[in-house]
Write a protein that holds these residues in place. Structure first.
Motif, short mmCIF file in Angstrom:
data_model
loop_
_atom_site.label_atom_id
_atom_site.label_comp_id
_atom_site.label_asym_id
_atom_site.label_seq_id
_atom_site.Cartn_x
_atom_site.Cartn_y
_atom_site.Cartn_z
N GLY A 183 -9.38 2.50 -9.59
CA GLY A 183 -9.87 1.31 -8.91
C GLY A 183 -10.90 0.55 -9.71
O GLY A 183 -10.99 -0.68 -9.63
N ARG B 242 -9.39 12.21 -5.41
CA ARG B 242 -10.31 11.12 -5.06
C ARG B 242 -10.97 10.54 -6.31
O ARG B 242 -11.05 9.33 -6.48
N HIS C 122 -5.61 9.18 0.81
CA HIS C 122 -6.20 7.91 0.37
C HIS C 122 -5.11 6.84 0.37
O HIS C 122 -3.94 7.13 0.10
N TYR D 295 -3.83 0.29 -2.71
CA TYR D 295 -3.25 -1.05 -2.53
C TYR D 295 -2.93 -1.63 -3.90
O TYR D 295 -3.77 -1.60 -4.81
N GLU E 28 0.34 5.71 0.48
CA GLU E 28 -0.57 6.82 0.78
C GLU E 28 -0.46 7.88 -0.32
O GLU E 28 0.64 8.34 -0.64
N SER F 250 0.85 -1.20 0.00
CA SER F 250 0.00 0.00 0.00
C SER F 250 0.88 1.24 0.00
O SER F 250 2.01 1.23 0.49
N ARG G 273 -6.69 -1.56 -5.27
CA ARG G 273 -7.84 -1.27 -4.41
C ARG G 273 -7.61 0.09 -3.76
O ARG G 273 -6.50 0.39 -3.32
N ILE G 274 -8.65 0.90 -3.71
CA ILE G 274 -8.55 2.26 -3.17
C ILE G 274 -9.39 2.35 -1.90
O ILE G 274 -10.55 1.93 -1.90
N GLU G 275 -8.82 2.90 -0.85
CA GLU G 275 -9.56 3.08 0.41
C GLU G 275 -9.33 4.49 0.93
O GLU G 275 -8.25 5.06 0.77
N GLY G 276 -10.36 5.04 1.60
CA GLY G 276 -10.21 6.34 2.24
C GLY G 276 -9.51 6.19 3.58
O GLY G 276 -9.30 5.09 4.09
N THR G 277 -9.14 7.31 4.17
CA THR G 277 -8.53 7.32 5.50
C THR G 277 -9.33 8.26 6.40
O THR G 277 -10.37 8.77 6.00
#
Length: 607
Positions: A339, A332, A356, A359, A310, A308, A346-350
């Motif tokens: 993604g 974003r 963001h 991965y 950031e 991953s 894979r994209i995830e928020g924080t």
């Protein structure tokens, strides 16, 4: 008609000649005119692919050989883009496995072959570059057989046909002692060894979507293979999503592949690889089914990411100077789009709206995404890569890589010592007697982060390092990343020759005279293991006794300029890379020195 079609993917390790072989197949099938000006490696259509000399995205083409249409998919050879290969294999009925006649099977060869054998796809083995001075054709063929046996191939899979080729000359032969001719033996082998597609043209239509590409005029085009039934232009269909829901849509355009282009068609039957317009909202690995009797196909499964990074907005004093897209919303939306179109990411928020987590499979895959965004006009910053850990039986596990190293005997000791300090364990050593040694290591993924530049220095640029995710294993303990500290600018301004001359003995500098800096920006690598704040903008005070002309004789060491990949390898956890369309800057996460000190104290107390 399905029996007039062959679908095949060309797979191999990076730089073993896949795209060059496709070039020769296109020329000899009559796709181009004799006097047509065609670029070398014509399938590598992205600018980044041409610059780096590697394939990044899997691409389709088709050639006509006699009355049979051969759909060919050219795939990436680098392990970081393994997701491209995994989704491609579901589109085809066989693979053409290219192996370099000197290097033999390498980690990515093993990876793609294991995936093909799991799907029970027949293989054609092509030993390429047999004209190399260091070619060892019979040994490599023996290694390929060993690889098939090691991967538990069935008796039928291991009886593969073999072609010996020189792809750049467009020549091949079907026996070791035979005479090189054109690619006719290869085409004949494809037709005889790869089965025609199976599928019922009278059944309800089913299409497996393996790619979605943008089109400025027709919207997103879904690329996929028709498994059953016949698909017609203007037909009403439904999109079958991963969550089990259906979305009714209409086919607005239908294309088949011909050469490097697409031709519009009214209908297509089972086995055809098609591009379908009007499929807004379709996801990669999902399927298209008949509107009246929808039968969804099993969605594609791609191996999980192992790393991953950031991605966050650029909040440095130079923010907004060079980029076109700088806001958190721009960032974003772009990452969300990536993604959707890249199954292996894979994209995830924080907790923060400005940051963001992305991965992916490896440093190169991340670097390609960053470079693409740079060229699109984005301005942002990225942190150090981190591996993804798992809890297995109550214990912490991390990803391990299978690293294969090819070095001259003189450099073997340095490589073994460095990898040993990074928790690597040597599992195999082979000496071919040519002056070069091949080493196999099992090493935590963390141990390879930042190692490539050291490896190239230790081997004087002659070593070859390839690695591939192997498994999750127990946490290996602490691994030193960068032994040296950083030289940090303590104020904003322009770099001067006078300050460079005084700081050169402190370490290696990254900037030259007149470059702009800001407080908290990394300006060099300290020769010691601690960070040091310096004034790199200090000017020489001129008096009657000291003339500025004396500076003309001051010898300055040229600065070290980082590429994007080198920057990713260099930074530590408390540092970021500021990425803009025209610049790469290294900086501390906290620009204020008091905030840096406080963060460091909190980290130490947490340990």
């Amino acid at each position: 008609m399905a029996h007039k079609i062959r679908n095949i993917a060309i797979v191999a390790h990076v730089d073993h000649g896949k795209t060059t072989l496709v070039d020769s197949m296109l020329w000899q099938s009559g796709i181009f005119r004799e006097n047509q000006d065609v670029a070398e490696r014509v399938m590598d259509s992205m600018d980044l692919e041409r610059e780096k000399g590697i394939t990044i995205m899997a691409k389709n083409t088709a050639v006509q050989y006699g009355d049979i249409k051969i759909n060919i998919v050219d795939t990436p050879g680098h392990a970081d883009f393994g997701g491209e290969v995994e989704r491609t294999l579901r589109m085809v009925d066989g693979i053409m496995l290219l192996v370099d006649a000197a290097e033999g099977p390498l980690p990515q060869t093993r990876f793609v072959l294991s995936k093909a054998l799991e799907l029970n796809l027949p293989a054609i083995v092509v030993i390429n570059k047999i004209d190399r001075d260091d070619a060892r054709v019979e040994e490599v063929l023996s290694e390929v057989y060993d690889l098939f046996i090691d991967l538990d191939a069935s008796d039928t899979q291991i009886e593969f046909p073999v072609i010996f080729a020189v792809a750049k000359d467009g020549k091949c032969k079907d026996t070791i002692d035979g005479e090189l001719v054109d690619l006719k033996p290869l085409f004949d082998t494809i037709i005889s060894a790869v089965p025609a597609p199976e599928g019922d043209p009278e059944a309800s239509v089913q299409v497996l979507v393996t790619n979605v590409i943008p089109d400025n005029y027709r919207g997103p085009l879904a690329i996929g293979r028709i498994i059953n039934g016949s698909l017609k232009n203007r037909q009403r269909v439904v999109l079958c999503h991963r969550d089990g829901t259906f979305t009714p849509v209409q086919v607005s355009a239908l294309f088949q592949y011909s050469g490097l282009g697409r031709i519009e068609t009214d209908s297509a039957g089972p086995g055809n690889i098609v591009a379908i317009g009007g499929m807004a909202g379709i996801g990669l690995g999902e399927s298209i089914a008949d509107a009246e009797n929808p039968v969804a196909l099993a969605p594609l499964h791609i191996d999980e990411p192992t790393m991953s990074m950031e991605f966050r907005i650029n909040d440095s004093p130079f923010a907004g100077r060079e980029g076109k897209y700088v806001t958190s919303r721009n960032l974003r939306d772009r990452l969300a789009k990536e993604g959707e179109t890249n199954l292996s990411m894979r994209i995830e928020g924080t907790d923060s709206a400005d940051s963001h987590l992305v991965y992916g499979r490896g440093e190169l895959q991340m670097a390609i995404l960053i470079e693409q965004m740079r060229r699109e006009g984005f301005e942002f910053s990225v942190g150090m890569p981190n591996v993804i850990t798992k809890e297995i039986n109550g214990k912490r596990h991390e990803p391990y890589e299978h690293a294969l190293i090819d070095v001259a005997e003189d450099f073997m000791g340095a490589v073994i010592q460095k990898l040993g300090s990074r928790r690597g364990v040597m599992t195999k050593m082979v000496n071919h007697g040519s002056g070069r040694i091949r080493l196999d290591f099992e090493i935590p993924s963390r141990g390879l982060i930042g190692y490539r530049s050291e490896f190239m220095t230790d081997t004087k640029g002659t070593g070859i390092l390839t690695h591939l995710f192997d498994k999750y294993g127990p946490w290996a303990g602490d691994i030193a990343h960068r032994a040296s500290g950083a030289l940090i600018s303590d104020r904003s301004g322009k770099v001067t020759s006078y300050s460079i001359a005084n700081l050169q003995e402190r370490g290696e500098l990254f900037l030259g005279p007149t470059d702009e800096v800001y407080s908290g920006m990394l300006v060099g690598e300290n020769s010691r293991d601690v960070d040091l704040e310096v004034n790199i903008t200090k000017e020489k005070q001129l008096t009657n006794m000291r003339a500025s002309s004396a500076d003309a004789f001051q010898k300055l060491i040229p600065p070290r300029r980082f590429s994007l990949e080198e920057s990713i390898e260099f930074i530590r956890e408390d540092e970021l890379i500021e990425v803009t369309p025209s610049s790469l800057r290294l900086r501390k996460r906290f620009l204020d020195p008091h905030m840096r000190k406080r963060s460091e104290n909190q980290r130490r107390s947490a340990e």
